[in-house]
Design a protein around this motif. Structure first.
Motif: not given
Length: 947
Positions: A449-452, A461-466, A501-507, A571-579
């Motif tokens: 996760x991002x630290x404070x 946890x940022x989506x890019x890390x996942x 968003x997390x679930x759609x991009x991971x799917x 490119x995939x990391x920078x894109x809001x992916x659609x399953x």
């Protein structure tokens, strides 16, 4: 009525569109009042209504005393006109009577009636006393107004009260007569009593459901108009975000769907004068409880409303347990306390019986027959209660769990994962997830996760890390082994994921990925339209609807054309992916600590399932229940889960609204108090979530420039969103560490908290809190702040220097937060160049052999030498400091300087897995070497057999 002639909503419902830099097209020129209203004022509307009626009562008394003008009172009442139109009490009859008294210049009677209405709203006595609705009603000489909350007296004659929204095309002048006709349908044998709320348009119906939590049913006709009779740009902002902005289509089904979007627990009934058969058969009519042909059967409509409430009011297990307690039972099973004879006949423990009461013991049993049910194999009332919970929480299946969400998490992990499966896991999740993976043999990939750092806590946890972890698995040819993404939502400190968003991009990367969302702290969020989209079940419902929409495939194919044939990981990391909707298998699990946010007894938990392939794991779930659930579950605990569901279905919307209001009042009171704010601060989203994850630019609920549109955009778009009910109160600026301040509040002031960090404590508002709780907290903070001021004023330079040094040590000299380093190579499958999953189970059980373990003092030359020269130090167990409450060491993890430095700077007393007198528990280097050699031999044998 023209736009400029419309009555205006109260200021809390008006705003201008700041996001575009333009005025809302629906706003009017009102000078200062046309400026955007603060979002906290909108969210405080529910309690603000009570405050405004108290103000009206005070102004009326002042008019009677000739210290206020009549115009002041008329203006205050007029300001309430729109809001009162969406509530049954005081209603048009009482308001008309109040205005008549004012017009007659009868200040004394006006003051008495205003006070009576205000008191009735405050005590809710209008729900019980018919006289409160009578304009001429007065308390008798032998009567007193209700001052005790309902439920503390005799409830035998109590009939629960609710309100029903009736949308009608009849002119407003006819509404009082229509309301009287509806009241004549009441019968003495009705189990509940309701009052009608009448509105005349689509927008007014939506607004009434949004601001009046007492409405739990709605009757909607065909042929309704769209526009509100009030000027309400904020209302239209809300509706626009839900896709409701075209006023040309005003069908009853469309309104039903809109009401269900904000209040899914509401029963909606449709009245139509034509094609009712076709209407009832439409797929979109799934959100409607029943369709009636016009009003040919008014009594049937009345009975259907009551039946709908009864369906939600029923608590199968609790009702059955009450019946069981009333029966004479002979107990020849292993529970001596059952029926209470061993307690009430005793000279020595009779006080326990007096304390708890007889019903607790009459309802105890270890039997699962004779009218009761089994939690392990539910087929009767427990099964029905679980099915009703699934309906309430938007799941397909629900499991009741009586050992807390720790057990729910372990059950889910065991049922969904097996040895050698891979799971992506938030390293900061609750320890039950880690232990569940030890038991299952799954190999975790920990993501950070991002630290404070300033507050010694992590966010989410940022989506890019996942996505990066998933793409790495795909590159290594291991994506097929990835079964589960395991995240905490919301976090202890209030960070809520953009779950959809997390679930759609991971799917989009792995269409059959399973999701486990630990929502232990936010089970209540289902019942708030502001928070529901950020829950597992809420997001799953939205994704399921999206998958059914033909436009989903068009969107996927358009993105594929844009990305090209072989897009790079960058490119995939920078894109809001659609399953690909044709490939997606939507499999979502949510664990829910019902006792943490609803009215359930301690350890009451639910496991929610929305999985299209549940039939493939149902047998494993049954085994997980057998493994972890007690064969002696507490009957009262199960009953409380049943009752908690009932409460949330029937009044959850208002209760959660109240919890949000309480939190906003605390934030406002702390951060604006001239003395308290010198030493204490409640952190807003701007300080809890880095700007890169707040794409909307939203800063805080108390931001004077924030509009409702800003909050909606943040809720829908931002990667992380801050649950308003969770308040991080910084106390380091007052010279207290979190543990110290928590102890002070508990021991001296009777204020209890859960979580602390190095320089903060966490305040949580819940459905139990009241405005009195806010007042008590603020009074305590004022007293603490005054003590600090007095001490600094009388202590001289030395006291000031000591205070400043203490604050600096807590707020500036904070330790860096350690990230997970890596698993030792002995607990990895490859040479170390591939993905970072590790065999946590093997490492964990290696520590069971004392001969394989050693201890190295945390403070001392040996620890520093090993960090410099080796051999590497490998943790033998979990080490979990409280605070911050996450494992900073897991079995098989290589310790680094970062981790050791953090441990050395910790000043907390409670560190699970660490014995200060012995030091760090490690796996011996020779044991690790032997493990590695055996592993190499095993790999060689497998390779030889394969050849």
């Amino acid at each position: 009525m023209s736009k400029t002639d419309r009555p205006h909503m109260p200021s809390t419902l008006r705003t201008s569109d700041r996001s575009s830099g333009k005025r809302s097209p629906n706003s009017v020129d009102e000078g200062a009042t046309s400026r955007p209203q603060r979002i906290d004022q909108f969210l405080l509307m529910h309690s603000a209504r009570l405050d405004q009626w108290r103000d009206i009562a005070v102004i009326a008394e002042a008019w009677q005393a000739r210290t206020k003008r009549r115009e002041d009172l008329e203006s205050a009442i007029q300001a309430m006109e729109a809001v009162e139109g969406f509530h049954a009490y005081p209603g048009p009859k009482l308001l008309a009577a109040l205005r008549d008294l004012i017009a007659d210049d009868d200040a004394g009677s006006t003051a008495r009636m205003a006070l009576r209405i205000s008191n009735a709203l405050l005590t809710r006595s209008y729900r019980e006393r018919a006289a409160e609705w009578d304009p001429r009603g007065e308390l008798g000489s032998d009567e007193v107004g209700d001052v005790m909350p309902p439920g503390l007296g005799d409830a035998s004659q109590h009939r629960p009260y609710f309100e029903v929204l009736f949308v009608t095309a009849q002119p407003a002048s006819r509404w009082p007569a229509l309301a009287e006709e509806l009241r004549r349908l009441r019968r003495p044998e009705d189990a509940f009593v309701y009052e009608p709320v009448l509105v005349g348009s689509f927008e007014d119906a939506f607004c009434a459901a949004a601001i009046n939590p007492a409405i739990i049913s709605a009757v909607v006709p065909e042929g309704l108009t769209f526009r509100s009779r009030y000027d309400a740009p904020v209302l239209r902002d809300v509706m626009r975000t839900l896709g409701i902005e075209d006023d040309r289509a005003t069908s009853a089904l469309r309104l039903a769907a809109a009401l269900k979007r904000i209040r899914p627990e509401i029963d909606v009934f449709i009245l139509s004068e034509r094609r009712v058969e076709d209407l009832a058969g439409e797929r979109s009519a799934d959100c409607v409880r029943r369709v009636f042909y016009a009003v040919e059967e008014p009594l049937e409509i009345h009975l259907s409303i009551l039946e709908g409430v009864q369906d939600r009011y029923e608590t199968p297990f609790f009702d059955n347990l009450k019946r069981y307690a009333r029966r004479p039972i002979g107990t020849f099973h292993a529970l001596p306390i059952a029926r209470g004879k061993s307690v009430f006949k005793s000279d020595w423990i009779r006080d326990m019986g007096a304390f708890y009461g007889i019903n607790l013991f009459l309802a105890e049993s270890s039997a699962t027959t004779g009218g009761l049910d089994s939690l392990l194999e539910p087929t009767g009332t427990i099964k029905r209660a679980q099915d009703m919970a699934a309906r309430a929480f938007g799941a397909d299946h629900v499991f009741f769990v009586t050992n807390g969400t720790s057990t729910s998490n372990k059950m889910a992990v065991q049922a969904l994962l097996g040895p050698d499966d891979i799971a992506i896991v938030d390293r900061n999740c609750h320890k039950s997830h880690h232990y569940g993976m030890v038991l299952s043999g799954v190999q975790p990939i920990y993501v950070e996760a991002f630290p404070m750092t300033e507050y010694s806590m992590y966010g989410a946890v940022p989506l890019t890390a996942i996505k990066r972890a998933m793409l790495a698995l795909r590159a290594d040819g291991r994506l097929a082994r990835l079964k589960l993404l395991d995240l905490t939502n919301c976090t202890f400190d209030g960070h809520m994921y953009n779950v959809r968003r997390v679930m759609k991009e991971c799917l989009a990367i792995k269409p059959d990925l399973i999701f486990l969302w630990d929502e232990a702290w936010s089970g209540f969020a289902r019942f708030s339209p502001f928070l529901r989209p950020r829950t597992a079940m809420g997001a799953a419902a939205e994704i399921a609807a999206w998958l059914r929409d033909p436009a989903s495939l068009d969107a996927y194919e358009a993105q594929q054309r844009e990305l090209g044939g072989q897009p790079s990981d960058k490119a995939l990391l920078a894109t809001r992916l659609i399953p690909d909707p044709r490939q997606v298998r939507l499999r979502v699990y949510q664990t829910n600590s019902t006792h943490k946010s609803m009215s359930a007894i301690r350890q009451g938990s639910m496991l929610l399932v929305k999985d299209v392939d549940f039939h493939t794991v149902e047998a494993q779930f049954r085994e997980a229940v057998f493994t972890h659930a007690s064969t002696s579950p507490n009957q009262q605990l199960i009953a409380s889960l049943d009752v908690a569901r009932r409460q949330m279905e029937l009044e959850g919307y208002g209760l959660v609204m109240n919890a949000i209001e309480i939190a906003l009042r605390i934030r406002q009171a702390v951060n604006t108090h001239p003395l308290v704010s010198r030493y204490f601060t409640v952190l807003g989203a701007e300080r809890m979530i880095p700007a890169e994850y707040r794409q909307s630019g939203f800063r805080d609920y108390l931001d004077p420039d924030a509009t409702w549109g800003d909050v909606v955009r943040a809720m829908r778009e931002d990667e992380f969103y801050l649950d308003p009910t969770r308040m991080t109160l910084v106390c380091g600026t007052a010279g207290f560490d979190g543990t110290q301040f928590k102890g002070l509040l508990a021991s001296r002031y009777g204020i209890q908290l859960n979580k602390t960090s190095r320089n903060s404590v966490l305040l949580q508002s819940n459905i139990n809190n009241t405005r009195s709780d806010v007042a008590h907290l603020i009074r305590v903070l004022v007293e603490v702040a005054r003590d600090i001021e007095d001490r600094l004023a009388t202590g001289g330079d030395a006291e000031r220097a000591a205070f400043d040094a203490r604050v600096k040590s807590l707020m500036t000299d904070v330790p860096d937060l350690p990230n997970f380093s890596r698993f030792h190579q002995s607990f990895r499958e490859d040479s170390g160049d591939g993905t970072p999953e590790g065999d946590i189970r093997s490492a964990f059980f290696s520590a069971y052999d004392p001969s394989l373990c050693e201890y190295v003092p945390l403070f001392g030359p040996e620890c520093d030498r090993r960090l410099r020269e080796g051999p590497e130090m490998v943790s033998a167990n979990f080490v979990i400091p409280y605070p911050p409450g996450f494992p900073i060491m897991v079995p098989g993890q290589v310790l680094t300087q970062e981790t050791v430095d953090f441990m050395r700077k910790l000043d907390v007393k409670e560190i699970h897995g660490y014995e200060k007198t012995r030091g760090l528990k490690l796996l011996k280097p020779d044991a690790i070497a032997a493990k590695r050699k055996a592993k190499s031999s095993d790999v060689a044998r497998k390779t030889s057999r394969a050849a």
